[in-house]
Design an enzyme around this catalytic site. Structure first.
Site, PDB file in Angstrom:
ATOM      1  N   ASP A 316       0.852  -1.178   0.000  1.00 56.21           N
ATOM      2  CA  ASP A 316       0.000   0.000   0.000  1.00 56.21           C
ATOM      3  C   ASP A 316       0.894   1.236   0.000  1.00 56.21           C
ATOM      4  O   ASP A 316       1.859   1.316   0.757  1.00 56.21           O
ATOM      5  CB  ASP A 316      -0.900  -0.010   1.235  1.00 56.21           C
ATOM      6  N   ASP A 353     -12.821  17.454   8.326  1.00 58.00           N
ATOM      7  CA  ASP A 353     -11.910  16.375   7.943  1.00 58.00           C
ATOM      8  C   ASP A 353     -10.800  16.260   8.979  1.00 58.00           C
ATOM      9  O   ASP A 353      -9.953  17.138   9.095  1.00 58.00           O
ATOM     10  CB  ASP A 353     -11.318  16.672   6.558  1.00 58.00           C
ATOM     11  N   PHE A 384     -15.096  10.793   3.830  1.00 57.74           N
ATOM     12  CA  PHE A 384     -14.502  10.154   2.654  1.00 57.74           C
ATOM     13  C   PHE A 384     -14.978   8.711   2.544  1.00 57.74           C
ATOM     14  O   PHE A 384     -15.107   8.002   3.540  1.00 57.74           O
ATOM     15  CB  PHE A 384     -12.975  10.178   2.752  1.00 57.74           C
ATOM     16  N   ARG A 389     -14.789   8.386  -3.276  1.00 59.01           N
ATOM     17  CA  ARG A 389     -13.480   9.034  -3.284  1.00 59.01           C
ATOM     18  C   ARG A 389     -13.619  10.551  -3.186  1.00 59.01           C
ATOM     19  O   ARG A 389     -12.907  11.310  -3.817  1.00 59.01           O
ATOM     20  CB  ARG A 389     -12.675   8.620  -4.510  1.00 59.01           C
ATOM     21  N   ASP A 526      -1.990  -0.894   6.444  1.00 53.31           N
ATOM     22  CA  ASP A 526      -2.259  -0.357   7.776  1.00 53.31           C
ATOM     23  C   ASP A 526      -3.672   0.198   7.928  1.00 53.31           C
ATOM     24  O   ASP A 526      -4.068   0.570   9.022  1.00 53.31           O
ATOM     25  CB  ASP A 526      -1.250   0.740   8.128  1.00 53.31           C
TER      26      ASP A 526
END
Length: 688
Positions: A316, A353, A384, A389, A526
């Site tokens: 990732d 956010d 989100f 997205r 993670d």
């Protein structure tokens, strides 16, 4: 900032040696030893020779008492040495577990009535906390159990778990929300949702795994054990048939004496694969200990072995290849708008956010443009989503959004946008080609500009990937970024391939495709959205800084949260497989010399012609048999350091590695007993 991994504990440390020696005798209990069938058979053989020794003392057995007694002693020592090798490996784990237990104290927790700041709470002992309880943790408080931060952000000292003295940020919303029981909040306050019941915490699992209490045999261990049992049964049948054969030979030759029970037992023990059977448990336990020295916790031995066979590594990007906290560095206007307008809309879309990226946008808008906007009372948070997205908020009839370019454009068109700024694509491409992440911001149907989020590649990552490549492992970067950004990051990091705009189902599909093609797949991650893919992967390495779902789905946890640690995991996995193979080869090769020592000796009185096979020129038949028994015993403790340390891994083609190890452990396994048995015989003969 200082960093220390657990230091190797010497096997000669008295704190390890003394308990291991005591455990060696405790493990003589047949109820414990039967789990190692080969050594269990040796214990039975030792008991038989003890009986023959007593018979020799009473005159019921014609063999010299000194001979039967010494054979019995050395057969018992063979079992004790085998137990000692396992106890020594377990002892290092118990020493580490003891140090972890010291981190436990009588912790109390502030259990909240409601999961919000200002709510009333009651103080309860940590053992009373249960999954889904909510606790308030303030500055200088110990976190009472494993959990996820659901509100607030705090600096946490995790040195008790990771060895890292510098505090780390743990915050709600994002992939840095997991906290571990026993760590300390040193600044600010957080609300934590408990995710593990007492006895099931990460620290509890670490202690159990390090001690070896819950270590299950891996498929390779089971397969090797079946082979060892089969060989043992074959040699048992051979030795059992030698007795009637020797009786018949005495009658046919008219001379000599039949082979005694003591000699048959000695032959059986020397030919059985006792060396590898004695060291097999220690190899697996020591492998997990070597990982712990690298600050990696393997939740199963199967995962370590699978790591040794990995072909494909999925990484990732965020927090793995890059540092993880992308920062807003610029507001780029499009379609005739001003930078101030872009900053205002980006700020509105980021007020709710709580991710590091969202906070960096707020910080940049304040520092560069002096904007100070309060959260409107009627604001509706739009979090989100991996599907949309996008994120933002709705207020006063307006919809503020920020997100990937195609998603934001689709959102604006869905609201009725008639046109898209002509230079949007050019700006997005320019930022993406530079390896940054373009975040497009909009207000209703109007697209105003792009936020430039800068990703930072982790230092030394390219060299690590080159090492993986030399080992035949293909690296694939997975990211939700657009293809241009992904390509730029992939080129800078020097990965072999990448998957852009990846959703959780895309990661899962990629893993399944590689597995169906016959590859062993490893993945590091993670985030919560990594959990399904981690659960599917053959080797799943979760970052300790990651979310609780990611850690629960993984079978290996990296306390340093360094994804390139997989290289170390692969090396340890290969070391374990190689060490087992090498010591098995050595153990079986040993039998060649033992044949030349024992077979001529046991049949010499019947067939004097067998003296020509006594190529080592051993002094007497009894000294030859006793020397073989002694060598068979002492070789076990001599190989214990190798079993615990593991054979050195060399990045070379498999064919060359096989030839190299066969020459050392195959040929060496045949030569060493000739030298050893002859040397022991010289000593034994001097006392006869």
């Amino acid at each position: 900032m200082s960093k220390h991994a657990p230091q190797p504990i010497s096997i000669f440390d008295p704190r390890i040696m003394r308990p291991a020696l005591v455990d060696s005798f405790k493990k003589l209990d047949p109820r414990a030893l039967w789990r190692n069938p080969v050594m269990f058979a040796v214990e039975i053989a030792s008991a038989i020779t003890l009986v023959t020794f007593v018979m020799s003392l009473t005159g019921a057995n014609k063999e010299p008492a000194w001979f039967t007694g010494l054979v019995s002693v050395w057969l018992w020592l063979t079992v004790i040495f085998a137990n000692f090798s396992e106890a020594l490996a377990e002892g290092r784990g118990k020493a580490r577990a003891a140090s972890l237990r010291k981190t436990r104290t009588n912790v109390t927790a502030k259990r909240l009535k409601k999961p919000e700041f200002g709510s009333s709470y009651e103080t309860v002992p940590a053992p009373e906390l249960r999954k889904d309880d909510y606790i308030l943790v303030e500055a200088n408080d110990l976190i009472a159990g494993d959990g996820d931060v659901i509100a607030g952000a705090a600096l946490v000292n995790e040195s008790a778990i990771t060895g890292e003295s510098a505090p780390v940020v743990r915050e709600s919303g994002g992939d840095r929300s997991a906290v571990t029981g026993g760590t300390t909040v040193i600044a600010n306050a957080i609300i934590v949702r408990i995710t593990a019941n007492p006895g099931e915490t990460f620290l509890d699992r670490m202690i159990s795994l390090i001690e070896g209490a819950k270590r299950r045999k891996t498929p390779n261990e089971v397969a090797l054990e079946v082979l060892l049992i089969a060989l043992t049964l074959v040699f048992l049948l051979v030795c059992a048939n030698l007795s009637p054969l020797s009786i018949y030979s005495v009658k046919a030759a008219g001379q000599g004496t039949p082979v005694s029970l003591t000699i048959l037992v000695a032959l059986f023990v020397c030919l059985a694969p006792t060396t590898i059977a004695a060291l097999l448990p220690a190899i697996g336990i020591a492998g997990m200990d070597r990982l712990f020295q690298k600050n990696v916790i393997a939740l199963s031995g199967r995962a370590i072995e699978a790591a040794g066979d990995v072909n494909v590594l999925l990484l990732d990007k965020t927090g793995t290849i890059t540092l993880g906290n992308r920062e807003a560095v610029a507001f780029v206007p499009v379609g005739g708008h001003t930078e101030q307008e872009v900053a205002e809309v980006a700020l509105m879309a980021s007020l709710t956010d709580e991710t590091p990226e969202g906070r960096s946008i707020v910080s940049l808008a304040k520092s560069k443009h002096g904007l100070q906007l309060a959260l409107p009372a009627d604001a509706e948070n739009i979090p989100f989503s991996a599907d949309t997205r996008l994120s933002g908020l709705n207020t006063d009839g307006k919809q503020y959004r920020k997100g990937a370019a195609d998603s934001t454009v689709a959102f604006a068109k869905g609201l009725g946008a008639q046109s898209i700024p002509a230079n949007l694509g050019e700006v997005v491409d320019k930022i993406a080609r530079a390896g940054a992440t373009p975040l497009v911001v909009s207000r209703d149907t109007e697209i105003l500009g792009v936020v430039n989020l800068k990703d930072i590649i982790k230092g030394g990552i390219q060299e690590r990937f080159q090492q993986l490549r030399s080992m035949g492992i293909r690296t694939v970067m997975i990211t939700g970024d657009n293809p241009l950004t992904a390509a730029a990051i992939a080129a800078e990091a020097q990965v072999d391939d990448f998957l852009a705009q990846a959703k959780p189902e895309d990661k899962l599909r990629l893993i399944k495709e590689n597995q169906e093609a016959g590859y062993m797949v490893a993945m590091t991650g993670d985030g919560t959205n990594d959990a399904p893919a981690l659960a599917q992967a053959d080797v799943a390495v979760a970052m300790n800084t990651g979310t609780q779902p990611a850690r629960e789905a993984a079978n290996i946890i990296d306390l340093d949260s360094n994804p390139t640690k997989l290289l170390d995991i692969v090396e340890v996995g290969k070391q374990i497989l190689m060490t087992r193979g090498n010591l098995t080869t050595f153990s079986i090769s040993n039998d060649v010399a033992k044949y030349f020592a024992i077979i001529p000796a046991m049949m010499l009185s019947i067939y004097p012609q067998l003296e020509t096979l006594n190529i080592m020129r051993l002094a007497t038949p009894l000294s030859a048999i006793l020397s073989a028994v002694i060598f068979n015993a002492v070789i076990i403790p001599l190989l214990v350091p190798l079993a615990l340390k593991g054979t050195k891994f060399r990045p070379m083609p498999a064919e060359k590695l096989l030839i190299h190890n066969l020459l050392i452990y195959g040929v060496g396994g045949m030569v060493a007993p000739f030298v050893g048995i002859k040397g022991i015989d010289l000593v034994v003969a001097s006392f006869l």
